[in-house]
Design a protein around this motif. Structure first.
Motif, PDB file in Angstrom:
ATOM      1  N   ASP A  14       0.851  -1.187   0.000  1.00 14.98           N
ATOM      2  CA  ASP A  14       0.000   0.000   0.000  1.00 14.98           C
ATOM      3  C   ASP A  14       0.891   1.243   0.000  1.00 14.98           C
ATOM      4  OD1 ASP A  14       0.796   0.566   2.638  1.00 14.98           O
ATOM      5  OD2 ASP A  14      -1.156   0.144   3.519  1.00 14.98           O
ATOM      6  N   ALA A  15       0.287   2.415   0.000  1.00 17.51           N
ATOM      7  CA  ALA A  15       1.035   3.671  -0.127  1.00 17.51           C
ATOM      8  C   ALA A  15       2.043   3.851   1.008  1.00 17.51           C
ATOM      9  CB  ALA A  15       0.069   4.846  -0.181  1.00 17.51           C
ATOM     10  N   ILE A  68      -4.417 -12.178  -3.455  1.00 17.11           N
ATOM     11  CA  ILE A  68      -3.610 -11.126  -2.841  1.00 17.11           C
ATOM     12  C   ILE A  68      -4.403 -10.423  -1.737  1.00 17.11           C
ATOM     13  CG2 ILE A  68      -2.497  -8.895  -3.253  1.00 17.11           C
ATOM     14  CD1 ILE A  68      -1.790 -10.047  -6.075  1.00 17.11           C
ATOM     15  N   ALA A  69      -5.653 -10.072  -2.021  1.00 22.59           N
ATOM     16  CA  ALA A  69      -6.489  -9.413  -1.014  1.00 22.59           C
ATOM     17  C   ALA A  69      -6.703 -10.320   0.186  1.00 22.59           C
ATOM     18  CB  ALA A  69      -7.830  -9.003  -1.629  1.00 22.59           C
ATOM     19  N   GLY A  70      -6.864 -11.619  -0.055  1.00 24.12           N
ATOM     20  CA  GLY A  70      -7.048 -12.558   1.040  1.00 24.12           C
ATOM     21  C   GLY A  70      -5.825 -12.680   1.923  1.00 24.12           C
ATOM     22  N   MET A  71      -4.648 -12.555   1.337  1.00 23.81           N
ATOM     23  CA  MET A  71      -3.405 -12.681   2.097  1.00 23.81           C
ATOM     24  C   MET A  71      -2.998 -11.378   2.772  1.00 23.81           C
ATOM     25  SD  MET A  71      -1.088 -15.056  -0.426  1.00 23.81           S
ATOM     26  CE  MET A  71       0.300 -15.100   0.693  1.00 23.81           C
ATOM     27  N   PHE A  72      -3.170 -10.260   2.063  1.00 22.87           N
ATOM     28  CA  PHE A  72      -2.627  -8.988   2.535  1.00 22.87           C
ATOM     29  C   PHE A  72      -3.697  -7.970   2.906  1.00 22.87           C
ATOM     30  CE2 PHE A  72       0.492 -10.861  -0.355  1.00 22.87           C
ATOM     31  CZ  PHE A  72       1.607 -10.885   0.460  1.00 22.87           C
ATOM     32  N   GLY A  73      -4.950  -8.199   2.505  1.00 19.43           N
ATOM     33  CA  GLY A  73      -6.006  -7.220   2.696  1.00 19.43           C
ATOM     34  C   GLY A  73      -6.148  -6.370   1.441  1.00 19.43           C
ATOM     35  N   ILE A  75      -6.676  -2.712  -0.688  1.00 16.78           N
ATOM     36  CA  ILE A  75      -6.153  -1.344  -0.635  1.00 16.78           C
ATOM     37  C   ILE A  75      -7.292  -0.420  -1.026  1.00 16.78           C
ATOM     38  CG2 ILE A  75      -4.503   0.284  -1.614  1.00 16.78           C
ATOM     39  CD1 ILE A  75      -2.580  -2.089  -1.947  1.00 16.78           C
ATOM     40  N   GLY A  76      -7.559   0.564  -0.164  1.00 19.91           N
ATOM     41  CA  GLY A  76      -8.652   1.494  -0.407  1.00 19.91           C
ATOM     42  C   GLY A  76      -8.330   2.507  -1.485  1.00 19.91           C
ATOM     43  N   ARG A  81      -3.927   0.384   2.967  1.00 20.42           N
ATOM     44  CA  ARG A  81      -4.513  -0.924   3.206  1.00 20.42           C
ATOM     45  C   ARG A  81      -5.671  -0.823   4.189  1.00 20.42           C
ATOM     46  NH1 ARG A  81      -2.905  -4.926   1.072  1.00 20.42           N
ATOM     47  NH2 ARG A  81      -0.748  -4.286   0.901  1.00 20.42           N
ATOM     48  N   VAL A  82      -6.747  -1.493   3.847  1.00 15.34           N
ATOM     49  CA  VAL A  82      -7.930  -1.539   4.694  1.00 15.34           C
ATOM     50  C   VAL A  82      -7.732  -2.686   5.699  1.00 15.34           C
ATOM     51  CG1 VAL A  82     -10.428  -1.924   4.744  1.00 15.34           C
ATOM     52  CG2 VAL A  82      -9.390  -0.690   2.819  1.00 15.34           C
TER      53      VAL A  82
END
Length: 85
Positions: A14-15, A68-73, A75-76, A81-82
């Motif tokens: 994320d940023a 990727i979202a399942g592993m790391f969450g 990104i809004g 990262r949310v």
């Protein structure tokens, strides 16, 4: 004048993580190659290159945005990262 490229899968960093990585690599190069001279900082180029998940494979498996979202969450829209519930 060092040029560093960091390649990663889009959606993992994320940023804030990108900012931390860019600053940390820059600091390391100033310390090592620039021998601690703070003026060396203006000569350091660091780039994060993100590629779509479909362009990567690890052990024959291609990650998907869902994996990727399942592993790391996720990104809004603000690039941060949310937190997972």
């Amino acid at each position: 004048m060092p040029y560093v490229t960091i390649s990663t899968v889009r959606g993992i960093l994320d940023a804030r993580q990108k900012k931390t990585l860019l600053e940390g690599v820059t600091d390391l190069l100033v310390e090592v190659e620039g021998q601690g001279n703070p003026d060396f900082r203006r000569n350091v180029w660091v780039r994060i290159e993100e590629q779509e998940p479909a362009h990567w494979s690890l052990g024959g498996m291609q990650p998907t945005p869902e994996i990727i979202a399942g592993m790391f969450g996720t990104i809004g829209a603000d690039g941060v990262r949310v937190p997972r519930p």
